[in-house]
Design a protein around this motif. Structure first.
Motif, PDB file in Angstrom:
ATOM      1  N   ASN A 236      35.250  -3.825  77.723  1.00 34.25           N
ATOM      2  CA  ASN A 236      33.998  -3.481  78.415  1.00 34.25           C
ATOM      3  C   ASN A 236      33.965  -1.997  78.782  1.00 34.25           C
ATOM      4  O   ASN A 236      32.954  -1.310  78.574  1.00 34.25           O
ATOM      5  CB  ASN A 236      33.850  -4.321  79.683  1.00 34.25           C
ATOM      6  N   ARG A 237      35.052  -1.514  79.329  1.00 36.85           N
ATOM      7  CA  ARG A 237      35.082  -0.115  79.766  1.00 36.85           C
ATOM      8  C   ARG A 237      34.944   0.836  78.583  1.00 36.85           C
ATOM      9  O   ARG A 237      34.153   1.778  78.624  1.00 36.85           O
ATOM     10  CB  ARG A 237      36.376   0.170  80.529  1.00 36.85           C
ATOM     11  N   LEU A 238      35.696   0.577  77.525  1.00 36.27           N
ATOM     12  CA  LEU A 238      35.669   1.460  76.367  1.00 36.27           C
ATOM     13  C   LEU A 238      34.309   1.431  75.678  1.00 36.27           C
ATOM     14  O   LEU A 238      33.762   2.480  75.304  1.00 36.27           O
ATOM     15  CB  LEU A 238      36.771   1.068  75.380  1.00 36.27           C
ATOM     16  N   CYS A 239      33.739   0.242  75.516  1.00 33.16           N
ATOM     17  CA  CYS A 239      32.436   0.126  74.851  1.00 33.16           C
ATOM     18  C   CYS A 239      31.321   0.764  75.679  1.00 33.16           C
ATOM     19  O   CYS A 239      30.414   1.409  75.132  1.00 33.16           O
ATOM     20  CB  CYS A 239      32.114  -1.337  74.571  1.00 33.16           C
ATOM     21  N   ASP A 240      31.389   0.585  76.987  1.00 34.70           N
ATOM     22  CA  ASP A 240      30.367   1.177  77.851  1.00 34.70           C
ATOM     23  C   ASP A 240      30.421   2.702  77.768  1.00 34.70           C
ATOM     24  O   ASP A 240      29.381   3.374  77.659  1.00 34.70           O
ATOM     25  CB  ASP A 240      30.577   0.715  79.290  1.00 34.70           C
ATOM     26  N   LEU A 241      31.627   3.263  77.791  1.00 32.58           N
ATOM     27  CA  LEU A 241      31.777   4.711  77.656  1.00 32.58           C
ATOM     28  C   LEU A 241      31.302   5.189  76.287  1.00 32.58           C
ATOM     29  O   LEU A 241      30.676   6.243  76.163  1.00 32.58           O
ATOM     30  CB  LEU A 241      33.239   5.109  77.863  1.00 32.58           C
ATOM     31  N   ALA A 242      31.578   4.402  75.251  1.00 30.98           N
ATOM     32  CA  ALA A 242      31.156   4.780  73.900  1.00 30.98           C
ATOM     33  C   ALA A 242      29.634   4.828  73.787  1.00 30.98           C
ATOM     34  O   ALA A 242      29.080   5.741  73.157  1.00 30.98           O
ATOM     35  CB  ALA A 242      31.730   3.798  72.891  1.00 30.98           C
ATOM     36  N   LEU A 243      28.966   3.871  74.405  1.00 30.32           N
ATOM     37  CA  LEU A 243      27.501   3.868  74.380  1.00 30.32           C
ATOM     38  C   LEU A 243      26.949   5.071  75.139  1.00 30.32           C
ATOM     39  O   LEU A 243      25.954   5.682  74.722  1.00 30.32           O
ATOM     40  CB  LEU A 243      26.967   2.569  74.986  1.00 30.32           C
ATOM     41  N   LEU A 244      27.592   5.419  76.242  1.00 24.87           N
ATOM     42  CA  LEU A 244      27.143   6.568  77.025  1.00 24.87           C
ATOM     43  C   LEU A 244      27.352   7.866  76.257  1.00 24.87           C
ATOM     44  O   LEU A 244      26.441   8.708  76.162  1.00 24.87           O
ATOM     45  CB  LEU A 244      27.914   6.607  78.350  1.00 24.87           C
ATOM     46  N   VAL A 245      28.532   8.049  75.675  1.00 25.85           N
ATOM     47  CA  VAL A 245      28.823   9.267  74.923  1.00 25.85           C
ATOM     48  C   VAL A 245      27.956   9.343  73.673  1.00 25.85           C
ATOM     49  O   VAL A 245      27.435  10.409  73.324  1.00 25.85           O
ATOM     50  CB  VAL A 245      30.322   9.324  74.544  1.00 25.85           C
ATOM     51  N   GLY A 246      27.781   8.202  73.020  1.00 25.46           N
ATOM     52  CA  GLY A 246      26.936   8.172  71.825  1.00 25.46           C
ATOM     53  C   GLY A 246      25.510   8.570  72.132  1.00 25.46           C
ATOM     54  O   GLY A 246      24.862   9.288  71.347  1.00 25.46           O
ATOM     55  N   TYR A 247      25.013   8.141  73.270  1.00 25.05           N
ATOM     56  CA  TYR A 247      23.674   8.541  73.720  1.00 25.05           C
ATOM     57  C   TYR A 247      23.626  10.042  73.977  1.00 25.05           C
ATOM     58  O   TYR A 247      22.705  10.752  73.542  1.00 25.05           O
ATOM     59  CB  TYR A 247      23.326   7.759  74.981  1.00 25.05           C
ATOM     60  N   GLY A 248      24.649  10.544  74.669  1.00 26.35           N
ATOM     61  CA  GLY A 248      24.672  11.975  74.982  1.00 26.35           C
ATOM     62  C   GLY A 248      24.758  12.847  73.742  1.00 26.35           C
ATOM     63  O   GLY A 248      24.180  13.937  73.708  1.00 26.35           O
ATOM     64  N   GLU A 249      25.454  12.353  72.722  1.00 26.44           N
ATOM     65  CA  GLU A 249      25.614  13.138  71.490  1.00 26.44           C
ATOM     66  C   GLU A 249      24.594  12.765  70.423  1.00 26.44           C
ATOM     67  O   GLU A 249      24.654  13.278  69.302  1.00 26.44           O
ATOM     68  CB  GLU A 249      27.033  12.935  70.957  1.00 26.44           C
ATOM     69  N   GLU A 250      23.683  11.854  70.783  1.00 26.92           N
ATOM     70  CA  GLU A 250      22.603  11.421  69.883  1.00 26.92           C
ATOM     71  C   GLU A 250      23.160  10.894  68.549  1.00 26.92           C
ATOM     72  O   GLU A 250      22.663  11.220  67.471  1.00 26.92           O
ATOM     73  CB  GLU A 250      21.607  12.563  69.642  1.00 26.92           C
ATOM     74  N   LEU A 251      24.176  10.059  68.658  1.00 26.60           N
ATOM     75  CA  LEU A 251      24.757   9.453  67.466  1.00 26.60           C
ATOM     76  C   LEU A 251      23.852   8.336  66.950  1.00 26.60           C
ATOM     77  O   LEU A 251      23.179   7.657  67.736  1.00 26.60           O
ATOM     78  CB  LEU A 251      26.137   8.874  67.773  1.00 26.60           C
ATOM     79  N   ARG A 252      23.861   8.124  65.659  1.00 25.67           N
ATOM     80  CA  ARG A 252      23.112   7.022  65.077  1.00 25.67           C
ATOM     81  C   ARG A 252      23.905   5.724  65.217  1.00 25.67           C
ATOM     82  O   ARG A 252      23.349   4.670  65.564  1.00 25.67           O
ATOM     83  CB  ARG A 252      22.822   7.308  63.593  1.00 25.67           C
ATOM     84  N   THR A 253      25.188   5.785  64.933  1.00 25.12           N
ATOM     85  CA  THR A 253      26.106   4.666  65.134  1.00 25.12           C
ATOM     86  C   THR A 253      27.423   5.224  65.675  1.00 25.12           C
ATOM     87  O   THR A 253      27.647   6.433  65.664  1.00 25.12           O
ATOM     88  CB  THR A 253      26.389   3.901  63.815  1.00 25.12           C
ATOM     89  N   ILE A 254      28.272   4.303  66.131  1.00 28.65           N
ATOM     90  CA  ILE A 254      29.567   4.689  66.677  1.00 28.65           C
ATOM     91  C   ILE A 254      30.652   4.244  65.701  1.00 28.65           C
ATOM     92  O   ILE A 254      30.684   3.080  65.275  1.00 28.65           O
ATOM     93  CB  ILE A 254      29.782   4.039  68.059  1.00 28.65           C
TER      94      ILE A 254
END
Length: 274
Positions: A236-254
């Protein structure tokens, strides 16, 4: 914050008791089945053990939520690290729904508990005492006090079920007290999620949050399983951080490299600081 970007209805990896996001792997399903058997057949006690972060508290909450009104009163103790006399006073207050303004002796607390449980059983109800973090009950005196409460019966049947949930050491502590171990109808030990279960766990929570497209690439899911060792709280912690960072970096997928970088820079650093 990131829900709109990923087109989600909510945050899928929040550590909260939300039925939509609950995923039961094989270990959890087996434990839930056994514990339901214990409660529905009004057995005296059971143990639920496992590493920190495997979802013991959520499982207990789910179990209690599925029971009907005949299983009452219910006490869910989440901070049991107290002397035996204080624990008995607390249980007496919670079971009777009456706070005692005076300092109670062990004998007085036990008598209050016994009167309530017998009257409750005569009314056709069955009490449940769930003790979370029960591995903190390191005092033999406290464990012995709980065992003695299991002696209360009505018409040859236990008047309450005691569910002890805690880390793996709990099962060892119970085994060291044969008189207590004999009272346990079942002992359930949760295990970590396998790689396949981790993938299904991530997919289930994303789907429950309304995901319409691929967010985590297969390489990312594989990395999540390896880095978290299949422990849901870490996932949960890792995935939540990944979604946050992905949003900040405007990633299409992780991807896998993204997960590894996030774990090293954020999760790894926080663990080192702790």
């Amino acid at each position: 914050m990131y829900q709109a970007y990923w087109q989600l209805d909510g945050r899928p990896f929040e550590h909260a008791n939300d039925e939509r996001y609950y995923y039961a792997a094989e270990s959890q399903r087996g434990a839930l089945l056994k514990l339901r058997y214990v409660l529905e057949n009004r057995r005296g006690a059971a143990v639920l053990a496992g590493e920190s972060g495997l979802g013991k508290t959520l499982l207990v909450q789910k179990l209690l939520a599925e029971l009907d009104e005949n299983f009452a009163p219910r006490v869910h103790l989440v901070f049991p690290q107290m002397p035996a006399d204080q624990l008995l006073t607390y249980l007496a207050d919670q079971l009777t729904a009456q706070h005692s303004p005076l300092t109670q002796t062990v004998d007085q607390s036990v008598r209050r508990i016994e009167r309530l449980l017998r009257a409750n059983s005569e009314a056709g109800k069955h009490a449940i005492v769930a003790i979370d973090e029960a591995h903190l009950l390191q005092s033999t005196q406290t464990l012995e006090a709980i065992r003695l409460l299991m002696n209360f019966e009505h018409d040859g049947q236990p008047v309450a079920t005691f569910l002890l949930a805690g880390q793996t050491g709990l099962a060892v502590a119970v085994r060291r007290l044969p008189a207590l171990e004999e009272r346990m109808a079942v002992t359930c030990v949760l295990s970590r999620l396998s790689a396949a279960e981790t993938a299904r766990y991530v997919e289930h929570r994303l789907t429950a949050a309304g995901a319409k497209r691929t967010i985590f690439e297969p390489s990312a899911v594989e990395a999540i399983g390896q880095l978290t060792h299949g422990i849901p709280r870490r996932i949960n912690r890792l995935c939540d951080l990944a979604l946050l960072v992905g949003y900040g970096e405007e990633l299409r997928t992780i991807t896998g490299p993204h997960i590894e970088s996030i774990h090293q820079e954020l999760v790894g650093s926080s663990a080192a600081a702790a």
